[in-house]
Design an enzyme around this catalytic site. Structure first.
Site, PDB file in Angstrom:
ATOM      1  N   ARG A 149       0.852  -1.189   0.000  1.00 31.49           N
ATOM      2  CA  ARG A 149       0.000   0.000   0.000  1.00 31.49           C
ATOM      3  C   ARG A 149       0.887   1.237   0.000  1.00 31.49           C
ATOM      4  O   ARG A 149       2.067   1.181   0.372  1.00 31.49           O
ATOM      5  CB  ARG A 149      -0.888   0.024   1.245  1.00 31.49           C
ATOM      6  CG  ARG A 149      -1.799  -1.199   1.422  1.00 31.49           C
ATOM      7  CD  ARG A 149      -2.575  -1.080   2.722  1.00 31.49           C
ATOM      8  NE  ARG A 149      -3.490  -2.193   2.936  1.00 31.49           N
ATOM      9  CZ  ARG A 149      -3.200  -3.296   3.644  1.00 31.49           C
ATOM     10  NH1 ARG A 149      -1.997  -3.402   4.224  1.00 31.49           N
ATOM     11  NH2 ARG A 149      -4.090  -4.258   3.785  1.00 31.49           N
ATOM     12  N   LYS A 173      -2.079  -1.998   8.068  1.00 29.41           N
ATOM     13  CA  LYS A 173      -3.209  -1.433   8.800  1.00 29.41           C
ATOM     14  C   LYS A 173      -3.170  -1.891  10.256  1.00 29.41           C
ATOM     15  O   LYS A 173      -2.911  -3.045  10.547  1.00 29.41           O
ATOM     16  CB  LYS A 173      -4.521  -1.863   8.153  1.00 29.41           C
ATOM     17  CG  LYS A 173      -4.754  -1.227   6.783  1.00 29.41           C
ATOM     18  CD  LYS A 173      -6.103  -1.615   6.225  1.00 29.41           C
ATOM     19  CE  LYS A 173      -6.376  -0.921   4.896  1.00 29.41           C
ATOM     20  NZ  LYS A 173      -7.708  -1.277   4.344  1.00 29.41           N
ATOM     21  N   HIS A 250      -3.090   1.783  -5.826  1.00 26.76           N
ATOM     22  CA  HIS A 250      -3.718   0.524  -5.433  1.00 26.76           C
ATOM     23  C   HIS A 250      -3.938  -0.382  -6.644  1.00 26.76           C
ATOM     24  O   HIS A 250      -4.063  -1.598  -6.486  1.00 26.76           O
ATOM     25  CB  HIS A 250      -5.039   0.798  -4.713  1.00 26.76           C
ATOM     26  CG  HIS A 250      -5.243  -0.070  -3.514  1.00 26.76           C
ATOM     27  ND1 HIS A 250      -4.433  -0.014  -2.393  1.00 26.76           N
ATOM     28  CD2 HIS A 250      -6.156  -1.051  -3.250  1.00 26.76           C
ATOM     29  CE1 HIS A 250      -4.849  -0.889  -1.502  1.00 26.76           C
ATOM     30  NE2 HIS A 250      -5.877  -1.541  -2.001  1.00 26.76           N
ATOM     31  N   ARG A 253      -1.154  -2.681  -6.733  1.00 25.21           N
ATOM     32  CA  ARG A 253      -1.319  -3.751  -5.731  1.00 25.21           C
ATOM     33  C   ARG A 253      -2.291  -4.809  -6.256  1.00 25.21           C
ATOM     34  O   ARG A 253      -2.046  -6.008  -6.123  1.00 25.21           O
ATOM     35  CB  ARG A 253      -1.821  -3.125  -4.428  1.00 25.21           C
ATOM     36  CG  ARG A 253      -2.091  -4.111  -3.286  1.00 25.21           C
ATOM     37  CD  ARG A 253      -2.374  -3.294  -2.020  1.00 25.21           C
ATOM     38  NE  ARG A 253      -3.089  -4.013  -1.003  1.00 25.21           N
ATOM     39  CZ  ARG A 253      -2.522  -4.743  -0.039  1.00 25.21           C
ATOM     40  NH1 ARG A 253      -1.200  -4.862  -0.017  1.00 25.21           N
ATOM     41  NH2 ARG A 253      -3.254  -5.333   0.870  1.00 25.21           N
ATOM     42  N   HIS A 276      -3.856  -9.367   4.446  1.00 24.00           N
ATOM     43  CA  HIS A 276      -5.297  -9.421   4.648  1.00 24.00           C
ATOM     44  C   HIS A 276      -5.604 -10.358   5.815  1.00 24.00           C
ATOM     45  O   HIS A 276      -5.179 -11.514   5.815  1.00 24.00           O
ATOM     46  CB  HIS A 276      -6.016  -9.942   3.399  1.00 24.00           C
ATOM     47  CG  HIS A 276      -6.065  -8.967   2.275  1.00 24.00           C
ATOM     48  ND1 HIS A 276      -6.462  -7.659   2.443  1.00 24.00           N
ATOM     49  CD2 HIS A 276      -5.760  -9.095   0.959  1.00 24.00           C
ATOM     50  CE1 HIS A 276      -6.405  -7.025   1.280  1.00 24.00           C
ATOM     51  NE2 HIS A 276      -5.979  -7.872   0.365  1.00 24.00           N
ATOM     52  N   TYR A 285     -10.000 -11.541  -6.213  1.00 22.79           N
ATOM     53  CA  TYR A 285      -8.874 -11.977  -7.023  1.00 22.79           C
ATOM     54  C   TYR A 285      -9.092 -13.389  -7.562  1.00 22.79           C
ATOM     55  O   TYR A 285      -8.658 -13.706  -8.668  1.00 22.79           O
ATOM     56  CB  TYR A 285      -7.584 -11.916  -6.213  1.00 22.79           C
ATOM     57  CG  TYR A 285      -7.241 -10.525  -5.752  1.00 22.79           C
ATOM     58  CD1 TYR A 285      -7.053  -9.498  -6.669  1.00 22.79           C
ATOM     59  CD2 TYR A 285      -7.129 -10.221  -4.402  1.00 22.79           C
ATOM     60  CE1 TYR A 285      -6.757  -8.211  -6.254  1.00 22.79           C
ATOM     61  CE2 TYR A 285      -6.818  -8.945  -3.979  1.00 22.79           C
ATOM     62  CZ  TYR A 285      -6.637  -7.945  -4.914  1.00 22.79           C
ATOM     63  OH  TYR A 285      -6.351  -6.676  -4.494  1.00 22.79           O
TER      64      TYR A 285
END
Length: 306
Positions: A149, A173, A250, A253, A276, A285
């Protein structure tokens, strides 16, 4: 109403301190929940125990009637759910009325991705031997080559780099740490920048930028830590070389994840690399990968041509 407003400040502190939310994330929660509290005030709700599932459902309906995007409605209802879960945890109410309210289903929108050929053309077109150019090439290669990110790229410190061992320590995050492999073109571009570009940019770190700039991997022209907006501008500029205007970091990514799956990467390994927490986040995906598989099937299977 004072009880709910006072609890909101406590919840935002909880997000920042205990959950490691960034200031931007905490501010987004504040805006969403202040809108929710204003709605409760309209309904004459003055305490935590007075909130019912029907009231929250009416709030969700109001958001939809305002013409907000489904993603925005989902985010705000998710914020409401988290807030009420916090109220229960703190003993301010006995139950979470938001649990009984369904979050609207997300639209099945596939993320924008570049083809492998487009990525190659974009990176091959970006040749700039100046220190800032070496930095920019390294950033583009790391964004795509490692699937990071923007905030993770900007937050990289020199002691996060373990290039001889082939990995980066990344803080994503909630300040969650993970290990991300780096190799090939991304590794080469980063090493070139560190050897030939960063020392020149670092000369400005003595001009009051302090220890944070000295630790940072990517520096601006003044020797300070490079900011998010600079990376956004860089990616837009790089995108113009392949006629992909308004290209977003993004997207690189998403492209990384899609190309990894097409190359045979294991889904759980990809989950670890991307950081994630929930495997369901990767479903988009797998959809892209199934599309690729169908195309390969149609191209190769003899009966499909009949």
């Amino acid at each position: 109403m004072f009880e709910l407003e006072n609890a909101l400040d406590e919840y935002l502190s909880h997000l920042r301190i205990e959950r490691g939310a960034s200031p931007r994330t905490a501010e987004a929660y504040r805006r969403d929940l202040e809108r929710y509290l204003a709605f409760l005030d309209e309904q004459g709700v003055g305490s935590c125990d007075a909130v019912t599932p029907e009231i929250i459902a009416a709030f969700e309906k109001r958001l939809a009637e305002e013409g907000l995007a489904t993603t925005t409605v989902r985010r705000r209802i998710s914020a409401v759910r988290g807030y009420h879960k916090f109220l229960v945890r703190e003993g301010l109410t006995a139950s979470n009325p938001a649990e009984a309210v369904d979050i609207p289903k997300a639209a099945d929108v596939l993320p924008d991705v570049l083809s492998i050929e487009e990525v190659g053309r974009m990176l091959d077109a970006y040749i700039d031997e100046r220190p800032s150019g070496l930095r920019d090439r390294a950033i583009l290669e790391v964004l795509y080559g490692c699937g990071l990110r923007v905030s993770e790229v900007c937050g990289l410190d020199l002691d996060n780099l373990h290039l001889d061992d082939g990995f980066l320590r990344v803080f994503g995050k909630g300040s969650k740490e993970r290990i991300v492999p780096i190799a090939g073109a991304a590794d080469a571009a980063l090493r070139t920048y560190l050897a030939e570009g960063r020392p020149t940019l670092a000369r400005g770190t003595s001009q009051g930028n302090g220890a944070d700039a000295q630790a940072a991997v990517f520096l601006n022209q003044r020797g300070g830590r490079l900011g998010r907006q600079s990376v956004f501008n860089l990616v837009r500029k790089a995108g113009r070389a392949i006629s992909r205007y308004d290209l977003h970091p993004h997207t690189l990514r998403h492209s990384f994840a899609t190309h990894m799956l097409k190359g045979g990467a294991d889904l759980r390994v990809l989950q670890e690399i991307l950081g994630h927490a929930d495997m369901s986040t990767l479903q988009v995906y797998t959809h892209l990968d199934r599309t690729h598989l169908h195309e390969e099937y149609a191209h190769a299977h003899p009966r499909d041509k009949m």
